[in-house]
Design a protein around this motif. Structure first.
Motif, short mmCIF file in Angstrom:
data_model
loop_
_atom_site.label_atom_id
_atom_site.label_comp_id
_atom_site.label_asym_id
_atom_site.label_seq_id
_atom_site.Cartn_x
_atom_site.Cartn_y
_atom_site.Cartn_z
N GLU A 46 0.83 -1.22 0.00
CA GLU A 46 0.00 0.00 0.00
C GLU A 46 0.86 1.26 0.00
O GLU A 46 0.53 2.25 -0.65
CB GLU A 46 -0.95 0.00 1.20
N LEU A 47 1.96 1.23 0.75
CA LEU A 47 2.87 2.39 0.76
C LEU A 47 3.44 2.64 -0.63
O LEU A 47 3.50 3.78 -1.09
CB LEU A 47 4.01 2.17 1.77
N SER A 54 1.15 9.06 -6.61
CA SER A 54 1.35 10.51 -6.56
C SER A 54 2.35 10.94 -7.63
O SER A 54 2.45 12.13 -7.93
CB SER A 54 1.82 10.95 -5.18
N GLY A 55 3.12 9.99 -8.16
CA GLY A 55 4.05 10.30 -9.23
C GLY A 55 5.38 10.87 -8.76
O GLY A 55 6.24 11.17 -9.56
N GLU A 64 -0.69 10.90 5.59
CA GLU A 64 -1.15 9.95 4.58
C GLU A 64 -0.83 8.52 5.01
O GLU A 64 -1.61 7.60 4.77
CB GLU A 64 -0.50 10.25 3.22
N GLU A 65 0.34 8.33 5.67
CA GLU A 65 0.69 7.00 6.17
C GLU A 65 -0.32 6.53 7.21
O GLU A 65 -0.75 5.38 7.19
CB GLU A 65 2.09 7.03 6.80
N GLN A 70 -4.88 3.15 8.82
CA GLN A 70 -6.24 3.07 9.33
C GLN A 70 -7.15 2.36 8.33
O GLN A 70 -8.02 1.58 8.73
CB GLN A 70 -6.79 4.47 9.64
N ARG A 71 -6.95 2.63 7.05
CA ARG A 71 -7.76 1.99 6.02
C ARG A 71 -7.51 0.47 6.01
O ARG A 71 -8.43 -0.33 5.89
CB ARG A 71 -7.45 2.59 4.65
N LEU A 72 -6.24 0.07 6.18
CA LEU A 72 -5.91 -1.35 6.23
C LEU A 72 -6.56 -2.03 7.44
O LEU A 72 -7.08 -3.14 7.33
CB LEU A 72 -4.39 -1.55 6.27
#
Length: 163
Positions: A46-47, A54-55, A64-65, A70-72
């Motif tokens: 995911e990282l 983001s490019g 963002e981390e 939290q999403r995981l």
């Protein structure tokens, strides 16, 4: 370099999440801990996806981390809930074990009383009243609480205090 020197360097310059994940992956591989290894690989994946989407070549921000972690956790908890409903305890355990591994990288979570105190302060400062002010209060609460509180809990407390 000696272990003392490395420890001193780590105290002076905090490790990035990616570096911590790599260290934990090495430890999990040596211990043959497949559940931890699977969770750590998911975080690493995911990282990398977030960084490449983001490019830029730079690492993603700490905020963002935290959101990513939290999403995981949320995904795994939801999977565990579904597996429980389907009476599949064999699949629930690994999901919850992965949640425990991922949560080690999140900041300590506040208690409901602490969250309620922060939200009450926000409501007092903004003069918010009624459910119509919920969006404004939620925005400020999310900014202040960062990764220290689950959005669902914050939302419930905001509703309770605004009604």
């Amino acid at each position: 370099m000696s272990n003392k020197a490395l420890t001193l360097i780590n105290k002076i310059t905090p490790m990035s999440l990616s570096a911590k994940i790599m260290d934990e992956m090495k430890t999990a591989m040596k211990a043959k801990d497949t559940v931890a290894l699977e969770a750590l690989r998911a975080i690493k994946s995911e990282l990398l996806l977030a960084q490449t989407s983001s490019g830029s070549k730079e690492e993603i921000s700490a905020e963002e981390e935290i959101k990513l972690l939290q999403r995981l956790v949320k995904t795994r908890k939801e999977s565990a809930r579904i597996f429980t409903e389907q009476n599949r305890p064999d699949l629930v355990e690994p999901e919850l074990a992965q949640v425990a591994v991922i949560e080690k990288f999140l900041p300590a979570q506040l208690s409901e009383a602490e969250i309620e105190a922060v939200i009450a302060k926000i409501i007092a400062e903004t003069g918010a009243s009624g459910i119509a002010s919920m969006g404004k209060v939620m925005g400020l609460a999310s900014a202040q609480l960062g990764g220290t509180a689950e959005g669902k809990v914050v939302s419930g407390i905001v509703k309770k205090l605004l009604v």
